[in-house]
Design a protein around this motif. Structure first.
Motif, PDB file in Angstrom:
ATOM      1  N   ALA A 285      33.030  50.062  -7.134  1.00 26.41           N
ATOM      2  CA  ALA A 285      31.848  49.710  -6.284  1.00 26.41           C
ATOM      3  C   ALA A 285      31.691  48.422  -6.260  1.00 26.41           C
ATOM      4  O   ALA A 285      31.440  47.769  -4.906  1.00 26.41           O
ATOM      5  CB  ALA A 285      30.509  50.359  -6.754  1.00 26.41           C
ATOM      6  N   VAL A 286      31.821  47.437  -7.311  1.00 28.18           N
ATOM      7  CA  VAL A 286      31.841  46.028  -7.184  1.00 28.18           C
ATOM      8  C   VAL A 286      33.179  45.721  -6.336  1.00 28.18           C
ATOM      9  O   VAL A 286      33.117  44.633  -5.634  1.00 28.18           O
ATOM     10  CB  VAL A 286      31.966  45.570  -8.683  1.00 28.18           C
ATOM     11  N   ARG A 287      34.174  46.037  -6.551  1.00 25.72           N
ATOM     12  CA  ARG A 287      35.327  45.737  -5.819  1.00 25.72           C
ATOM     13  C   ARG A 287      35.621  46.874  -4.446  1.00 25.72           C
ATOM     14  O   ARG A 287      36.826  47.380  -4.387  1.00 25.72           O
ATOM     15  CB  ARG A 287      36.601  45.971  -6.767  1.00 25.72           C
ATOM     16  N   GLN A 288      34.744  46.840  -3.804  1.00 28.19           N
ATOM     17  CA  GLN A 288      34.844  48.081  -2.809  1.00 28.19           C
ATOM     18  C   GLN A 288      35.884  47.693  -1.582  1.00 28.19           C
ATOM     19  O   GLN A 288      35.951  46.331  -1.260  1.00 28.19           O
ATOM     20  CB  GLN A 288      33.346  47.915  -1.986  1.00 28.19           C
ATOM     21  N   TYR A 289      36.538  48.509  -1.010  1.00 29.52           N
ATOM     22  CA  TYR A 289      37.602  48.536  -0.384  1.00 29.52           C
ATOM     23  C   TYR A 289      38.785  47.577  -0.611  1.00 29.52           C
ATOM     24  O   TYR A 289      39.471  47.044   0.035  1.00 29.52           O
ATOM     25  CB  TYR A 289      37.213  47.874   1.196  1.00 29.52           C
ATOM     26  N   SER A 290      38.921  47.270  -2.093  1.00 30.00           N
ATOM     27  CA  SER A 290      39.865  46.457  -2.718  1.00 30.00           C
ATOM     28  C   SER A 290      41.260  47.544  -2.653  1.00 30.00           C
ATOM     29  O   SER A 290      41.309  48.587  -2.654  1.00 30.00           O
ATOM     30  CB  SER A 290      39.645  45.805  -3.670  1.00 30.00           C
ATOM     31  N   GLY A 291      42.447  46.887  -3.011  1.00 33.37           N
ATOM     32  CA  GLY A 291      43.466  47.941  -3.400  1.00 33.37           C
ATOM     33  C   GLY A 291      43.144  48.707  -4.923  1.00 33.37           C
ATOM     34  O   GLY A 291      43.567  49.712  -4.876  1.00 33.37           O
ATOM     35  N   LEU A 292      42.313  47.921  -5.560  1.00 30.15           N
ATOM     36  CA  LEU A 292      42.059  48.718  -6.911  1.00 30.15           C
ATOM     37  C   LEU A 292      41.091  50.028  -6.445  1.00 30.15           C
ATOM     38  O   LEU A 292      41.214  51.136  -6.960  1.00 30.15           O
ATOM     39  CB  LEU A 292      40.932  48.019  -7.768  1.00 30.15           C
ATOM     40  N   ASP A 293      40.200  49.813  -5.369  1.00 28.22           N
ATOM     41  CA  ASP A 293      39.276  51.051  -4.862  1.00 28.22           C
ATOM     42  C   ASP A 293      40.200  51.782  -4.353  1.00 28.22           C
ATOM     43  O   ASP A 293      39.804  53.258  -4.755  1.00 28.22           O
ATOM     44  CB  ASP A 293      38.109  50.179  -3.857  1.00 28.22           C
ATOM     45  N   TYR A 294      41.144  51.605  -3.421  1.00 25.60           N
ATOM     46  CA  TYR A 294      41.945  52.918  -2.932  1.00 25.60           C
ATOM     47  C   TYR A 294      42.751  53.404  -3.931  1.00 25.60           C
ATOM     48  O   TYR A 294      43.058  54.585  -3.944  1.00 25.60           O
ATOM     49  CB  TYR A 294      42.769  52.108  -1.870  1.00 25.60           C
ATOM     50  N   GLY A 295      43.310  52.483  -4.753  1.00 20.84           N
ATOM     51  CA  GLY A 295      44.131  53.200  -5.799  1.00 20.84           C
ATOM     52  C   GLY A 295      43.639  54.215  -6.889  1.00 20.84           C
ATOM     53  O   GLY A 295      44.097  55.338  -6.899  1.00 20.84           O
ATOM     54  N   VAL A 296      42.460  53.550  -7.099  1.00 25.45           N
ATOM     55  CA  VAL A 296      41.652  54.624  -8.287  1.00 25.45           C
ATOM     56  C   VAL A 296      41.111  55.828  -7.263  1.00 25.45           C
ATOM     57  O   VAL A 296      41.147  57.053  -7.726  1.00 25.45           O
ATOM     58  CB  VAL A 296      40.380  53.663  -8.806  1.00 25.45           C
ATOM     59  N   THR A 297      40.709  55.521  -6.195  1.00 25.44           N
ATOM     60  CA  THR A 297      40.383  56.750  -5.334  1.00 25.44           C
ATOM     61  C   THR A 297      41.632  57.899  -5.251  1.00 25.44           C
ATOM     62  O   THR A 297      41.182  58.912  -5.521  1.00 25.44           O
ATOM     63  CB  THR A 297      39.707  56.350  -3.654  1.00 25.44           C
ATOM     64  N   PHE A 298      42.601  57.407  -4.724  1.00 25.40           N
ATOM     65  CA  PHE A 298      43.634  58.241  -4.649  1.00 25.40           C
ATOM     66  C   PHE A 298      43.980  58.916  -6.131  1.00 25.40           C
ATOM     67  O   PHE A 298      44.284  60.302  -6.216  1.00 25.40           O
ATOM     68  CB  PHE A 298      45.092  57.323  -4.286  1.00 25.40           C
ATOM     69  N   LEU A 299      44.007  58.283  -7.228  1.00 26.08           N
ATOM     70  CA  LEU A 299      44.368  59.008  -8.588  1.00 26.08           C
ATOM     71  C   LEU A 299      43.211  59.789  -9.139  1.00 26.08           C
ATOM     72  O   LEU A 299      43.668  60.977  -9.532  1.00 26.08           O
ATOM     73  CB  LEU A 299      44.503  57.796  -9.446  1.00 26.08           C
ATOM     74  N   THR A 300      42.315  59.468  -8.862  1.00 27.24           N
ATOM     75  CA  THR A 300      41.088  60.574  -9.301  1.00 27.24           C
ATOM     76  C   THR A 300      41.009  61.717  -8.565  1.00 27.24           C
ATOM     77  O   THR A 300      40.857  62.735  -9.093  1.00 27.24           O
ATOM     78  CB  THR A 300      39.549  59.912  -9.392  1.00 27.24           C
ATOM     79  N   PHE A 301      41.243  61.658  -7.311  1.00 26.63           N
ATOM     80  CA  PHE A 301      41.288  62.892  -6.198  1.00 26.63           C
ATOM     81  C   PHE A 301      42.609  63.701  -6.864  1.00 26.63           C
ATOM     82  O   PHE A 301      42.513  65.088  -6.589  1.00 26.63           O
ATOM     83  CB  PHE A 301      41.108  62.778  -4.990  1.00 26.63           C
TER      84      PHE A 301
END
Length: 505
Positions: A126-142
């Motif tokens: 949430a703090v790093r919204q729309y960053s590479g970390l956000d996209y990567g974590v979203t992909f992995l968690t789903f």
């Protein structure tokens, strides 16, 4: 408030009653419990059928059988549960006790791990919204959330059990392996820490170099077969928690919080030596007393030394005390590892909740049960991780748009204070519901996990009862899972009502 709680309690009891009646009717009409005996050619077939009829009360109408079960459940309020007998004549209460202790141990640990990691990941994305970390974590968690349980279990068995056990015979790393691990760790560190391109490059270089030096050093020490944390490790890590906790809460310059945390570290260092002999072969009572003291003493230090910042001082002190106690315990577990390997050369098991006829010290027995618990816990935790991380992220983003957050920033408060002291607390309100449903859902979802890993838990009890058209074990499973689901849902509603009085009406 009392009226609200009583109303929710009454509704919960009604839901449990209706659900139990429906499930009982479905189970008894799912097949014939005497089917295999009717086709048997045994000479005592009639006697076997009569015994099963007596065990299962098949000579009674269905509603009388259900009422008998319900009366037996009612005796639980007097601590005299009578859940009937299985079709083999075994008391279901005894079966439930063994199964519940096995499953709850698994589910509770998986829930705690998933909640801690998921909430931390949710806040960070949430703090790093729309960053590479956000996209990567979203992909992995789903991806984890979508994994078929049985397939993921097979992968864990192959690589985290069989592969690890083979590697433990001669633990070593080749140069390409060290280089790959160093690059991976460096990449992940710069992704998580973020910053300018220059800072990212520096983070990558430092992390990769650190790993490239530490792995050969640990291999030279034969750390993986003879691990040891030692007093130095406990002290350094404890200081790290005290300093980082203070920095995240109020900043290192505020001595009202820093000094109680450092005092907790000093006390932990003293306790490390004072309790060394006691912890070489302790019992659960000793560990429980130690856990209580690790919370109470830092809380008192924070309260009396923290002044007007007593609350954050108590929080940081308690966190430091718990970590110091945990590290001290971990040091003794490390010391027991060589003896455990001598008793069990292939430590990570793939089947069962404990090794049959295993005899060892307290810590060796702890390691045996812990290694048996490892794979199913990881599997359940990574599946639940997506829910916690995504709900925390969305809740943090929603709270971040509120007026009081903009006001806090306009007052000049640091971003750390805005996130952790204002946004985070209010964002946690919806997570109470997720935790309530997740715990109950994991108990039910553990049916497949327990089947794959050969655990004799609630899943095995449910599956066996259903296949044998035996309502007693199935209803015992429902009694635990259904009660857990309704109870935690009710507790979430009460927690909501405490935090937001408008919900009561």
């Amino acid at each position: 408030m009392l009226r609200f709680i009583l109303r929710r309690l009454g509704a919960s009891i009604g839901i449990l009653f209706a659900a139990s009646l429906l499930l009982y009717v479905l189970v008894i009409n799912s097949g014939d419990p005497l089917a295999e005996l009717r086709e048997s050619n045994a000479e005592n077939r009639e006697n076997l059928m009569q015994r099963r009829i007596e065990f299962m009360n098949l000579d009674m109408p269905w509603y009388q059988r259900y009422w008998t079960w319900l009366v037996g459940v009612g005796k639980c309020f007097a601590l005299q549960c009578d859940l009937g007998t299985s079709r083999q004549g075994v008391e279901v209460s005894a079966l439930l006790g063994l199964a519940a202790s096995s499953t709850l141990r698994l589910v509770l640990l998986a829930t705690v791990l998933a909640a801690i990691l998921g909430i931390a990941i949710g806040v960070l994305t949430a703090v790093r919204q729309y960053s590479g970390l956000d996209y990567g974590v979203t992909f992995l968690t789903f991806m984890f959330f979508s994994l078929p349980v049985f397939w993921a279990a097979v992968l864990l068995k192959e690589y985290l059990a069989i592969g690890y056990n083979d590697w433990m015979e001669d633990p070593a790393f080749s140069v390409p392996q060290i280089a790959a691990i160093a690059v991976l760790v460096g990449f992940l560190m710069q992704v998580f820490l973020g910053g300018t391109p220059r800072r990212r490059i520096a983070t990558f270089a430092v992390a990769a170099a650190f790993v490239a030096i530490v792995i050969p050093y640990l291999t030279w020490l034969n750390f993986f077969r003879f691990p040891q944390l030692g007093f130095g490790g406990v002290l350094v890590l404890g200081l790290g928690v005290a300093l980082s906790g203070t920095a995240m809460s109020v900043g290192l310059r505020n001595t009202k919080v820093l000094y109680p945390a450092l005092a907790t570290v000093a006390l932990g260092a003293i306790v490390y030596f004072a309790s060394f002999g006691l912890l070489e072969n302790p019992n659960w009572f000793v560990l429980a007393i130690g856990a209580v003291l690790a919370v109470v003493i830092p809380a008192l230090l924070g309260k009396y030394l923290g002044g007007h910042l007593a609350v954050p001082a108590m929080g940081v002190g308690i966190a430091t005390g718990i970590v110091m106690a945990g590290l001290t315990t971990l040091d003794h577990i490390f010391r027991a590892w060589p003896g455990f390997l001598a008793l069990k050369p292939r430590p990570i098991a793939t089947i069962g909740s404990q090794t049959p006829n295993f005899v060892g010290t307290f810590w060796e027995d702890f390691l045996d049960k812990g290694t048996q618990l490892l794979l199913p816990t990881i599997l359940l935790a990574i599946i639940s991780l997506a829910s916690y991380s995504r709900y925390t992220r969305s809740s943090m983003l929603e709270v971040g748009q509120q007026d009081y957050i903009r006001t806090a920033r306009s007052k000049g408060l640091s971003e750390r204070t805005v996130i952790f002291r204002h946004a985070f607390r209010n964002a946690m309100i919806p997570i109470a519901t997720i935790a309530a449903f997740d715990f109950a859902g994991l108990i039910g979802g553990a049916v497949i996990t327990e089947s794959v890993f050969g655990w004799k838990g609630m899943g095995e009890l449910f599956r066996t009862g259903l296949m044998q058209v035996d309502p007693a074990p199935v209803m015992a499973f429902f009694l635990v899972t259904g009660t857990a689901a309704v109870l935690f849902n009710m507790l979430a509603d009460i927690f909501y009502a405490i935090l937001d009085p408008r919900i009561r009406v």
